[in-house]
Design a protein around this motif. Structure first.
Motif, PDB file in Angstrom:
ATOM      1  N   LEU A  56       0.821  -1.209   0.000  1.00  0.00           N
ATOM      2  CA  LEU A  56       0.000   0.000   0.000  1.00  0.00           C
ATOM      3  C   LEU A  56       0.857   1.261   0.000  1.00  0.00           C
ATOM      4  CD1 LEU A  56      -2.875  -0.921   2.505  1.00  0.00           C
ATOM      5  CD2 LEU A  56      -2.895  -1.020   0.007  1.00  0.00           C
ATOM      6  N   GLY A  57       2.159   1.076   0.189  1.00  0.00           N
ATOM      7  CA  GLY A  57       3.080   2.210   0.196  1.00  0.00           C
ATOM      8  C   GLY A  57       3.389   2.680   1.604  1.00  0.00           C
ATOM      9  N   LEU A  58       4.286   3.672   1.691  1.00  0.00           N
ATOM     10  CA  LEU A  58       4.617   4.254   2.982  1.00  0.00           C
ATOM     11  C   LEU A  58       3.470   5.132   3.462  1.00  0.00           C
ATOM     12  CD1 LEU A  58       8.358   5.236   2.388  1.00  0.00           C
ATOM     13  CD2 LEU A  58       7.394   3.053   3.168  1.00  0.00           C
ATOM     14  N   ASP A  59       3.437   5.383   4.765  1.00  0.00           N
ATOM     15  CA  ASP A  59       2.372   6.209   5.335  1.00  0.00           C
ATOM     16  C   ASP A  59       2.258   7.534   4.582  1.00  0.00           C
ATOM     17  OD1 ASP A  59       1.886   4.237   7.169  1.00  0.00           O
ATOM     18  OD2 ASP A  59       2.962   5.203   8.812  1.00  0.00           O
ATOM     19  N   ILE A  60       1.035   8.022   4.450  1.00  0.00           N
ATOM     20  CA  ILE A  60       0.753   9.193   3.623  1.00  0.00           C
ATOM     21  C   ILE A  60       0.317  10.361   4.497  1.00  0.00           C
ATOM     22  CG2 ILE A  60      -0.784  10.149   1.854  1.00  0.00           C
ATOM     23  CD1 ILE A  60      -0.901   7.374   0.615  1.00  0.00           C
ATOM     24  N   ILE A  61       0.931  11.505   4.273  1.00  0.00           N
ATOM     25  CA  ILE A  61       0.469  12.763   4.855  1.00  0.00           C
ATOM     26  C   ILE A  61      -0.108  13.590   3.715  1.00  0.00           C
ATOM     27  CG2 ILE A  61       1.167  14.913   5.958  1.00  0.00           C
ATOM     28  CD1 ILE A  61       3.281  13.358   7.464  1.00  0.00           C
ATOM     29  N   ILE A  93      -6.183   6.682  -3.910  1.00  0.00           N
ATOM     30  CA  ILE A  93      -6.627   5.354  -4.322  1.00  0.00           C
ATOM     31  C   ILE A  93      -5.652   4.314  -3.768  1.00  0.00           C
ATOM     32  CG2 ILE A  93      -7.267   3.871  -6.243  1.00  0.00           C
ATOM     33  CD1 ILE A  93      -8.969   6.388  -5.991  1.00  0.00           C
ATOM     34  N   LEU A  94      -6.148   3.431  -2.922  1.00  0.00           N
ATOM     35  CA  LEU A  94      -5.351   2.325  -2.408  1.00  0.00           C
ATOM     36  C   LEU A  94      -5.714   1.073  -3.196  1.00  0.00           C
ATOM     37  CD1 LEU A  94      -5.664   2.934   1.451  1.00  0.00           C
ATOM     38  CD2 LEU A  94      -3.881   3.734  -0.115  1.00  0.00           C
ATOM     39  N   SER A  95      -4.695   0.320  -3.603  1.00  0.00           N
ATOM     40  CA  SER A  95      -4.930  -0.821  -4.481  1.00  0.00           C
ATOM     41  C   SER A  95      -4.371  -2.109  -3.895  1.00  0.00           C
ATOM     42  CB  SER A  95      -4.293  -0.575  -5.855  1.00  0.00           C
ATOM     43  OG  SER A  95      -4.465  -1.703  -6.694  1.00  0.00           O
ATOM     44  N   ALA A  96      -5.196  -3.137  -3.900  1.00  0.00           N
ATOM     45  CA  ALA A  96      -4.746  -4.468  -3.500  1.00  0.00           C
ATOM     46  C   ALA A  96      -4.016  -5.162  -4.632  1.00  0.00           C
ATOM     47  CB  ALA A  96      -5.946  -5.310  -3.069  1.00  0.00           C
ATOM     48  N   LEU A  97      -4.110  -4.623  -5.846  1.00  0.00           N
ATOM     49  CA  LEU A  97      -3.471  -5.256  -7.004  1.00  0.00           C
ATOM     50  C   LEU A  97      -1.959  -5.106  -6.987  1.00  0.00           C
ATOM     51  CD1 LEU A  97      -5.988  -4.197  -9.791  1.00  0.00           C
ATOM     52  CD2 LEU A  97      -5.774  -6.438  -8.690  1.00  0.00           C
ATOM     53  N   ASN A  98      -1.449  -4.231  -6.110  1.00  0.00           N
ATOM     54  CA  ASN A  98       0.000  -4.078  -5.997  1.00  0.00           C
ATOM     55  C   ASN A  98       0.613  -5.125  -5.067  1.00  0.00           C
ATOM     56  OD1 ASN A  98       0.058  -1.838  -7.671  1.00  0.00           O
ATOM     57  ND2 ASN A  98      -0.315  -0.423  -5.989  1.00  0.00           N
ATOM     58  N   GLU A 145      -9.796  -2.083  -5.052  1.00  0.00           N
ATOM     59  CA  GLU A 145      -9.360  -0.717  -4.771  1.00  0.00           C
ATOM     60  C   GLU A 145     -10.333  -0.044  -3.823  1.00  0.00           C
ATOM     61  OE1 GLU A 145      -6.916   0.608  -8.800  1.00  0.00           O
ATOM     62  OE2 GLU A 145      -8.950   1.389  -8.447  1.00  0.00           O
ATOM     63  N   ILE A 146      -9.806   0.918  -3.093  1.00  0.00           N
ATOM     64  CA  ILE A 146     -10.652   1.717  -2.215  1.00  0.00           C
ATOM     65  C   ILE A 146     -10.216   3.162  -2.323  1.00  0.00           C
ATOM     66  CG2 ILE A 146      -9.232   1.462  -0.130  1.00  0.00           C
ATOM     67  CD1 ILE A 146     -11.876   1.238   1.436  1.00  0.00           C
ATOM     68  N   THR A 147     -11.185   4.067  -2.251  1.00  0.00           N
ATOM     69  CA  THR A 147     -10.920   5.496  -2.384  1.00  0.00           C
ATOM     70  C   THR A 147     -11.003   6.159  -1.017  1.00  0.00           C
ATOM     71  OG1 THR A 147     -11.838   5.540  -4.619  1.00  0.00           O
ATOM     72  CG2 THR A 147     -11.661   7.634  -3.471  1.00  0.00           C
TER      73      THR A 147
END
Length: 481
Positions: free
Chosen positions: A227-232, A241-246, A280-282
Motif C-alpha cells: 500500500l506504500g509508505l504512510d501518507i500525509i 486510491i489504495l490498491s490491493a493489485l499491488n 481498490e478503495i478510495t
C-alpha cells in the motif's frame, strides 16, 4: 502491523514479472525490489500535482515545458525502494513498444531522490515536491538506444556520468547506498505527453550489490508494504486510491476486505468494503486513519498490509503565550513568548517577517504589537500574519521631532488594570505622571531634558487566581538626542 502470511515465492515472481500497477503520484509510490524485472507503464500525471506547476519549474535536470499543461510530471510513474545492504546500485530503464514488434513511441527520463531516513517521520513527497530535496541522479537526454538509467548502458556499453545537458549520455553514474536508506524513483515520458496513452517500460535493477544477491540488494520486505509508505495529505487534496493489485498476489485474488481504524489505536472498527471485486478503495479528505487490507488469494494464502493516512488543514493559532514580560514575570529583559497552535501538524513559526524556525518559543521579542505566522511544513497552508501584544517598554526614545520614537510610554499599558507610570531622573525627582493616554516627550516644565538614563515606576493591579493584587515594576530607559 504490516505482515505477509503464507505467501509463497511463485506469487512474488508472478506479480513482479508480469505487468504491474502504476502510480502517477509520489504519495502512492509503489514499493519495489530487485529480484526480477518490473514491467509497468507511464499513463498520466496522477491525481495530485507533486510539483506545483506555478511554483516548481525545474527539479534537477527536469524542466517544465513552455506549455503550462506540460508541467514537470506528465506521463509519470513513481516507485520507492529501500537499500538492503551497503553497496552499489543502478538500474536499466527500457522503453517498450505498445504492441510487440511495434514502433517505439516513448522516450523515458528519470529523477532519483534520496537518501531518506524512514525513522525521521518526514513527509518525503512534500520536500521532493517543494524543491527542498533535489534529485541525486537525473537524466532527460535524447535517447537513441531505448535505454536510460544508472550504471552502464547495456546496448552500447557507455558508462554513466554526472548529467551534462547535451551530452547525449542517457546514463548517470553508479549509486553508492547504505542499508536502510529510502529512495524515490520518478519516471516520465515527454515524447508523447498529450496523447493520454499508456507507454510500457521495463525497470531492472543492476550493480555489484544486485550481482552479489538480487534478493538482498534492495530490501524486499518493503514490497510487502504494497500500500506504500504512510501518507500525509492536506484537507481538500484529491482522493487517494489504495490498491490491493499491488500486492505479491497480483491478480490472483479470491477475496479482499478493507477496514478502518480511524483513531489509529489498534481497533479496526469499520469494514469499508469486502468481496472479490473490492480490489481498490478510495480515501477522501479529511478521513484520517489507519487503513488495512486483507487479501485471500486463489492459492488459499492470506496477505495483509496497512497504511496510516493523515490529513492536515491550514494551521490555526490557539494562543501566543507570553512567558516573560512586564506583567507575566519578574524576568522582563528580554521578553519571551511561545506560539501555541491548534492541532498536531508539523509546523514552523516566524515572527515580525523573520526567518521560520521549528521551535515555537521566541526570545528577546520586542515590546508592543508583534505578528506571528504559522506554516505547515507538509505544504497544507500558511496563516496570515496574526498580531499579538507583549507588554513592555522601549529601552530608549529620541524626541527630535522626526516622528519616530518621539514619545515614551509602556507599550500595551492600555491592557492593564488601573495603570500609572511615574518617571524620575537619576536623583529620584518626579518628572512626569502618565496613564494610558499619550506619553512623555522628554521635557519638564516645558524645558527639554538632556540625554541621560531615566527611571520609571509602573503601578497596576493584577488578578492572581481570583485575588486582585497591586503590582509595581521599576526599570530605567535612555533619552537620546
Amino acid at each position: 502491523m504490516r505482515a505477509l502470511y503464507s505467501a509463497i515465492c511463485c506469487l512474488f515472481l508472478f506479480s513482479i514479472g508480469a505487468s504491474a500497477q502504476n502510480s502517477g503520484d509520489c504519495r502512492t509510490a509503489i514499493p519495489v525490489c530487485a529480484d526480477a524485472p518490473i514491467l509497468s507503464f507511464t499513463d498520466g500525471s496522477g491525481d495530485i500535482d507533486d510539483f506545483d506547476p506555478e511554483v516548481i519549474t525545474q527539479s534537477g535536470c527536469l524542466e517544465k515545458g513552455s506549455v503550462s499543461s506540460a508541467n514537470i510530471e506528465n506521463n509519470t510513474s513513481w516507485y520507492v525502494f529501500r537499500a538492503g545492504t551497503d553497496g552499489q546500485i543502478g538500474f536499466d530503464l527500457e522503453a517498450l513498444p505498445v504492441t510487440p514488434g511495434g514502433i517505439l513511441t516513448s522516450e523515458l527520463d528519470f529523477a532519483l531522490y534520496g537518501p531518506f531516513d524512514q525513522t525521521t517521520g518526514q513527509n518525503f513527497c512534500t520536500i521532493v515536491g517543494d524543491g527542498s530535496a533535489q534529485p541525486i541522479r537525473c537524466n532527460y537526454e535524447v535517447n537513441d538506444t531505448g535505454f536510460t538509467g544508472i550504471g552502464v548502458n547495456p546496448v552500447n556499453g557507455r558508462e554513466g556520468a554526472p548529467f551534462v545537458k547535451g551530452s547525449q549520455n542517457t546514463y548517470d553514474e553508479w549509486l553508492d547506498v547504505i542499508a536502510g536508506e529510502i529512495y524515490y524513483l520518478y519516471i516520465n515520458n515527454y515524447n508523447t505527453n498529450f496523447d493520454g496513452d499508456a507507454e510500457p517500460f521495463s525497470l531492472t535493477f543492476t550493480g555489484s550489490s544486485v550481482d552479489e544477491d538480487q534478493n538482498t540488494a534492495l530490501d524486499c520486505t518493503l514490497r510487502d508494504e504494497f500500500l506504500g509508505l504512510d501518507i500525509i495529505a492536506c484537507e481538500g487534496d484529491p482522493d487517494i486510491i489504495l490498491s490491493a493489485l499491488n500486492s505479491p498476489a497480483g491478480p490472483a485474488i479470491a477475496n479482499v476486505t478493507w477496514e478502518l481504524d480511524a483513531d489509529d489505536d489498534g481497533t479496526y472498527e469499520t469494514v469499508l468494503a469486502s468481496g472479490p471485486a473490492a480490489t481498490e478503495i478510495t480515501v477522501t479528505s479529511p478521513n484520517s486513519g489507519r487503513y488495512r487490507v486483507t487479501i485471500e488469494t486463489t492459492l488459499a494464502t492470506i496477505i495483509t498490509d496497512d497504511i496510516l493516512i493523515t490529513f492536515y488543514g491550514v494551521p490555526e493559532l490557539d494562543e501566543v503565550r507570553v512567558i516573560d514580560d512586564l506583567v507575566n514575570s519578574d524576568q522582563t529583559d528580554p521578553y519571551n513568548i511561545e506560539v501555541v497552535p491548534l492541532g498536531d501538524g508539523d509546523y514552523e513559526y516566524a515572527i515580525n517577517d523573520g526567518e521560520f524556525q521549528d521551535d515555537p518559543q521566541f526570545f528577546d521579542v520586542p515590546p508592543g504589537i508583534n505578528t506571528v505566522i504559522i506554516n505547515d511544513k507538509n505544504g497544507c497552508g500558511t496563516t496570515e500574519p496574526i498580531e499579538f501584544l507583549v507588554v513592555g517598554y522601549p529601552k530608549f526614545f529620541t524626541p527630535n521631532g522626526d516622528g519616530i520614537h518621539d514619545n515614551w510610554n509602556v507599550l500595551g499599558i492600555e491592557t492593564l488594570t488601573n495603570p500609572t507610570v511615574y518617571i524620575f531622573d537619576r536623583y529620584g525627582k518626579l518628572l512626569k505622571e502618565l496613564d494610558i493616554n499619550g506619553g512623555w516627550d522628554g521635557t519638564f516644565n516645558g524645558r527639554q531634558l538632556p540625554s541621560s538614563d531615566y527611571w520609571f515606576r509602573l503601578d497596576y493591579n493584577r488578578d492572581d487566581e481570583g485575588v486582585v493584587v497591586a503590582r509595581s515594576v521599576r526599570r530605567h530607559f535612555s533619552l537620546v538626542r
